[in-house]
Design an enzyme around this catalytic site. Structure first.
Site, PDB file in Angstrom:
ATOM      1  N   ARG A  35       0.820  -1.223   0.000  1.00 32.29           N
ATOM      2  CA  ARG A  35       0.000   0.000   0.000  1.00 32.29           C
ATOM      3  C   ARG A  35       0.850   1.267   0.000  1.00 32.29           C
ATOM      4  O   ARG A  35       0.450   2.280  -0.574  1.00 32.29           O
ATOM      5  CB  ARG A  35      -0.954  -0.013   1.205  1.00 32.29           C
ATOM      6  CG  ARG A  35      -2.072  -1.030   1.012  1.00 32.29           C
ATOM      7  CD  ARG A  35      -3.000  -1.105   2.183  1.00 32.29           C
ATOM      8  NE  ARG A  35      -4.172  -1.905   1.828  1.00 32.29           N
ATOM      9  CZ  ARG A  35      -5.154  -2.196   2.659  1.00 32.29           C
ATOM     10  NH1 ARG A  35      -5.116  -1.753   3.891  1.00 32.29           N
ATOM     11  NH2 ARG A  35      -6.185  -2.913   2.262  1.00 32.29           N
ATOM     12  N   LYS A 197     -18.737 -18.535   0.065  1.00 33.72           N
ATOM     13  CA  LYS A 197     -20.178 -18.326   0.234  1.00 33.72           C
ATOM     14  C   LYS A 197     -20.841 -17.572  -0.910  1.00 33.72           C
ATOM     15  O   LYS A 197     -20.337 -16.558  -1.376  1.00 33.72           O
ATOM     16  CB  LYS A 197     -20.414 -17.545   1.536  1.00 33.72           C
ATOM     17  CG  LYS A 197     -20.043 -18.349   2.766  1.00 33.72           C
ATOM     18  CD  LYS A 197     -20.357 -17.571   4.029  1.00 33.72           C
ATOM     19  CE  LYS A 197     -20.186 -18.448   5.252  1.00 33.72           C
ATOM     20  NZ  LYS A 197     -20.483 -17.710   6.489  1.00 33.72           N
ATOM     21  N   GLY A 353      -9.950  -9.831  -1.130  1.00 39.73           N
ATOM     22  CA  GLY A 353      -8.882 -10.313  -0.250  1.00 39.73           C
ATOM     23  C   GLY A 353      -8.216 -11.617  -0.622  1.00 39.73           C
ATOM     24  O   GLY A 353      -7.002 -11.683  -0.795  1.00 39.73           O
ATOM     25  N   GLY A 376     -13.103  -4.421   0.466  1.00 44.01           N
ATOM     26  CA  GLY A 376     -14.509  -4.014   0.583  1.00 44.01           C
ATOM     27  C   GLY A 376     -14.922  -3.002  -0.464  1.00 44.01           C
ATOM     28  O   GLY A 376     -16.022  -3.057  -1.026  1.00 44.01           O
TER      29      GLY A 376
END
Length: 395
Positions: A35, A197, A353, A376
């Site tokens: 980052r 999921k 991620g 996110g």
């Protein structure tokens, strides 16, 4: 869309929201500087223009002033990466900070203390944002990882720079990469969604069905689709309550002429461990006591063919339990296929991620077109949401 190129920063102080929320070890050393490296082009461009930079970021989730979360720990690493001296001030608002910012000369960099030491940051407090705004002449948002949050430093502060605000080069690249997949990408467009999921990817699937030609559903979420269609999945992960939704998604895809590809075979294990017994099985015929943990050889070959015919590729989520060496094969082979397609001219975007972790772990980082820095934020963009940090610059 205003970017760095719309401004000359000579003798200007740039207040830059960076995302320096980096992992530290027990000795407070940075273990992954991605980052910081990603923010370098923006900072260097401003310094080369003859401007100075005031960097603000959060680190972790501190409860008040906790030394363990001080950005002072990373100042030296930032200095090493930028190749310029970085001054550090032990606060982010107030008289001491304003004095440090005011005395900054062209070519200098000032790093502020952790914004989240103040509850006002996450609350999106206007007075706190106004205090931050006093530090610079031009506001630059280069923190994609926090662009989905309406915090004081990512969104509210932009109100105090009605004409003098822009995207940094990292955030501009993120926006352009997502637009390539969602709006301007060359067809055929392929989305690969993996992970455990269906529930975490529902909104993405519903939003991208209008934009893609092919959809590969892999990883644990594939079993919900297989069971919904009457297949036997043994002990494989499944969200039973999402089975009607899985069938609805398949129906919607058919109506929109999107070809959905689900694994046809799997590597199954008799235990969730690296040294479990394994066998290759048809995905809809897994016996009790066995669970699918990776895509099988037929599925990998099929996915390779689809990847190779695609011109725009989005990859979000692994094909198996790649954290265990024995079950990483499907994810690695998919990475190889995407790398090959990219080399032949396809545009490939990796985000989320787990897929970003896999790309780094297996050395695909420089073999795809773009690796997103925001988990996110990337997911919310794919869901079609307007991120508050981006909207604040466009207003």
């Amino acid at each position: 869309m205003k970017t760095l190129n719309d401004f000359n920063f000579e003798n200007k102080k740039a207040l830059i929201r960076v995302d320096f929320n980096v992992p530290l070890n027990e000795n407070f050393e940075v273990t992954d500087a991605t980052r910081i490296v990603s923010a370098k082009p923006t900072i260097i461009k401003i310094l080369e223009d003859g401007g100075s930079c005031i960097l603000m970021s959060h680190l972790g989730r501190p409860k008040g002033f906790q030394e363990a979360f001080s950005l002072g720990h990373i100042a030296e690493k930032v200095e090493d990466i930028l190749g310029v001296e970085v001054k550090f001030v032990k606060d982010c608002v107030g008289a001491e900070v304003e004095a440090a910012a005011a005395s900054l000369e062209p070519g200098q960099v000032l790093l502020l203390e952790n914004l989240r030491y103040y509850e006002e940051e996450t609350a999106g407090d206007k007075e706190f944002a106004e205090q931050l705004s006093k530090l610079g002449d031009i506001y630059v948002n280069d923190a994609f990882g926090t662009a989905h949050r309406a915090h004081a430093s990512t969104t509210i502060v932009a109100q105090f720079f009605p004409e003098n605000k822009c995207f940094g080069s990292l955030l501009a690249q993120e926006i352009e990469s997502i637009e390539k997949v969602m709006k301007t990408g060359e067809k055929p467009v392929l989305a690969i969604l993996g992970g455990a999921k269906v529930s975490s990817k529902i909104t993405i699937i519903e939003n991208i069905l209008d934009k893609v030609d092919h959809l590969i559903i892999g990883g644990g979420m594939a079993f919900t689709f297989i069971k919904a269609q009457g297949g036997k999945i043994g002990n494989s992960i499944c969200e039973d309550d999402k089975m009607p939704l899985a069938l609805k998604i398949l129906e919607q895809a058919k109506e929109k002429n999107v070809q959905v590809h689900i694994p046809v075979d799997v590597i199954a294990a008799d235990d969730f461990s690296n040294d479990a017994n394994t066998q290759t099985l048809d995905i809809n015929a897994i016996p009790d006591g066995w669970e699918g943990v990776d895509a099988g050889p037929k599925s990998r070959a099929q996915f390779h063919d689809i990847v190779m015919q695609s011109k725009t590729i989005l990859w979000n989520g692994p094909l198996g339990v790649f954290e265990m060496e024995s079950f990483a094969g499907g994810t690695i082979e998919l990475g190889n296929s995407i790398a090959e397609a990219t080399k032949k001219g396809a545009f490939s975007l990796v985000g989320g991620g787990d897929s970003v972790a896999a790309v780094k772990q297996f050395g695909f980082e420089n073999k795809v077109s773009y690796v997103s820095t925001g988990g996110g934020a990337m997911l919310e963009s794919l869901e079609g949401k307007t991120l508050p940090g981006i909207a604040a610059i466009l207003e």
